[in-house]
Enzyme design. Structure first.
Site, mmCIF file in Angstrom:
data_model
loop_
_atom_site.group_PDB
_atom_site.id
_atom_site.type_symbol
_atom_site.label_atom_id
_atom_site.label_comp_id
_atom_site.label_asym_id
_atom_site.label_seq_id
_atom_site.Cartn_x
_atom_site.Cartn_y
_atom_site.Cartn_z
ATOM 1 N N SER A 46 -3.124 -33.671 30.565
ATOM 2 C CA SER A 46 -3.682 -34.807 29.828
ATOM 3 C C SER A 46 -4.333 -35.800 30.776
ATOM 4 O O SER A 46 -5.128 -36.637 30.345
ATOM 5 C CB SER A 46 -2.587 -35.507 29.014
ATOM 6 O OG SER A 46 -1.486 -35.848 29.846
ATOM 7 N N ASP A 84 1.824 -29.249 34.774
ATOM 8 C CA ASP A 84 1.034 -28.310 33.968
ATOM 9 C C ASP A 84 0.184 -27.401 34.834
ATOM 10 O O ASP A 84 -0.502 -27.866 35.758
ATOM 11 C CB ASP A 84 0.067 -29.089 33.061
ATOM 12 C CG ASP A 84 0.662 -29.460 31.724
ATOM 13 O OD1 ASP A 84 1.691 -28.871 31.330
ATOM 14 O OD2 ASP A 84 0.077 -30.339 31.062
ATOM 15 N N LYS A 112 4.531 -25.760 33.564
ATOM 16 C CA LYS A 112 4.354 -25.584 32.125
ATOM 17 C C LYS A 112 3.072 -24.813 31.865
ATOM 18 O O LYS A 112 2.040 -25.098 32.497
ATOM 19 C CB LYS A 112 4.347 -26.946 31.412
ATOM 20 C CG LYS A 112 4.144 -26.827 29.897
ATOM 21 C CD LYS A 112 4.583 -28.080 29.146
ATOM 22 C CE LYS A 112 3.657 -29.259 29.235
ATOM 23 N NZ LYS A 112 2.306 -29.003 28.696
ATOM 24 N N GLU A 114 0.661 -22.980 28.554
ATOM 25 C CA GLU A 114 0.417 -22.985 27.108
ATOM 26 C C GLU A 114 0.189 -21.569 26.623
ATOM 27 O O GLU A 114 -0.637 -20.842 27.186
ATOM 28 C CB GLU A 114 -0.825 -23.818 26.780
ATOM 29 C CG GLU A 114 -0.692 -25.277 27.176
ATOM 30 C CD GLU A 114 -1.901 -26.107 26.775
ATOM 31 O OE1 GLU A 114 -2.830 -25.571 26.125
ATOM 32 O OE2 GLU A 114 -1.917 -27.297 27.130
ATOM 33 N N GLU A 180 4.484 -28.899 20.258
ATOM 34 C CA GLU A 180 3.595 -30.031 19.973
ATOM 35 C C GLU A 180 3.003 -29.929 18.574
ATOM 36 O O GLU A 180 2.427 -28.890 18.212
ATOM 37 C CB GLU A 180 2.465 -30.088 21.023
ATOM 38 C CG GLU A 180 1.466 -31.218 20.748
ATOM 39 C CD GLU A 180 0.543 -31.563 21.915
ATOM 40 O OE1 GLU A 180 0.757 -31.037 23.033
ATOM 41 O OE2 GLU A 180 -0.379 -32.361 21.695
HETATM 42 O O1 KIV Z 1 -0.624 -32.794 29.221
HETATM 43 C C1 KIV Z 1 0.233 -33.379 28.542
HETATM 44 O O2 KIV Z 1 0.379 -34.608 28.556
HETATM 45 C C2 KIV Z 1 1.106 -32.568 27.696
HETATM 46 C C3 KIV Z 1 2.011 -33.291 26.743
HETATM 47 C C4 KIV Z 1 1.247 -33.894 25.627
HETATM 48 C C5 KIV Z 1 3.102 -32.426 26.237
HETATM 49 O O3 KIV Z 1 1.070 -31.362 27.783
HETATM 50 NA NA NA Z 2 -0.693 -30.566 28.953
#
Ligand code: KIV
Ligand code: NA
Length: 264
Positions: A46, A84, A112, A114, A180
């Site tokens: 994000s 991420d 993390k 997706e 989410e």
């Molecule tokens: O990138 C991010 O902030 C996220 C959250 C919204 C879970 O993946």
């Molecule tokens: Na993210």
């Protein structure tokens, strides 16, 4: 607060206790989150939107993620740090392993990704190599162009597919799941059967942890905030740290998320 590890999250889940998570991208906010005892920090892609000004998370690179992960890790020695893997940096197994290693060297404790069942082999290989994973399900922003916008996922038959994806990645060794923007009922069903901690954002109250984008919960956003966002700025003495503390307290005692923050 004692340093939070994956074992801490498992212990909290076993006791049915909630934990808090926020996104964070720099040293000063990371230090405030340490003082406020935020359990899990997410260096989210994000950052492509809230820091870099892009319309989506797609332009973010592994180098961007490593830079911000390192900044956070320097000043926060207590949270579990999750970073991420950005768009298309884990599409092949060799890329996933090399890029995840870069984020771990920068200071992450977990990465993390997706996706769903197709990640099973990647999750298993990362675990074998010493890298725990969080698999992000539901509204996965790296797929915004497939979804045709940021919209609630997992309604109807798609809910059964999401549960199947969750089972496949947990079977493969995913350490944590992140849900989410899915209906509260679906999150409740998944949480009831899931042996690993489940973190929600726009997924209702029946999750082990909750996460928000830091800028959102401080009231900083372009246009109308998403339904699940609650503005904590102005809590306590009005400081940013007090906003973090109030959020942690409300997640832990179940005041957040309230029904108005969830999708029926
Ligand atoms: O990138 C991010 O902030 C996220 C959250 C919204 C879970 O993946
Ligand atoms: Na993210």
């Amino acid at each position: 607060m004692k340093a939070v590890t994956l074992q801490t999250l498992k212990d909290l889940k076993a006791r049915n206790e909630r934990f808090s998570s926020l996104t964070c991208y720099d040293a000063s906010f990371a230090a405030a989150m340490a003082r406020a005892e935020v359990e899990v920090i997410l260096i989210g892609d994000s950052l492509g939107m809230v820091l870099q000004g892009h319309d989506s998370t797609l332009p973010v690179t592994v180098d961007d993620m490593a830079y911000h992960t390192a900044a956070v890790a320097r000043t926060n020695k207590t949270a579990l740090i999750m970073a991420d893997l950005p768009f298309m940096t884990y599409a092949t197994l060799p890329d996933a392993l090399a890029n995840a290693a870069t984020l771990m060297r920068a200071g992450a404790h977990m990465v993390k990704l997706e996706g769903g069942a197709w990640l099973a082999e990647t999750v298993a290989q990362l675990a074998r190599g010493g890298i725990p994973t969080c698999v992000h399900l539901g509204l996965t922003p790296q797929s915004v162009n497939v979804f045709g916008g940021y919209r609630v996922q997992g309604r109807g038959d798609a809910g059964e597919r999401l549960l199947a994806d969750a089972r496949a990645v947990v079977e493969a060794g995913a350490a944590v799941l992140l849900l989410e923007c899915v209906p509260t009922d679906l999150a409740r069903r998944l949480h009831a059967e899931c042996p690993v901690p489940v973190i929600g954002i726009g997924a209702g109250p029946d999750c082990d942890g909750q996460v928000l984008v830091m800028h959102d919960m401080l009231g900083l956003h372009n246009g109308k905030p998403a339904r699940f966002v609650k503005n904590y700025l102005g809590s306590g003495d009005g400081s940013i740290e007090a906003a973090f503390r109030q959020y942690v307290a409300e997640v832990k005692d179940g005041r957040y998320p309230a029904p108005e923050h969830a999708f029926a």
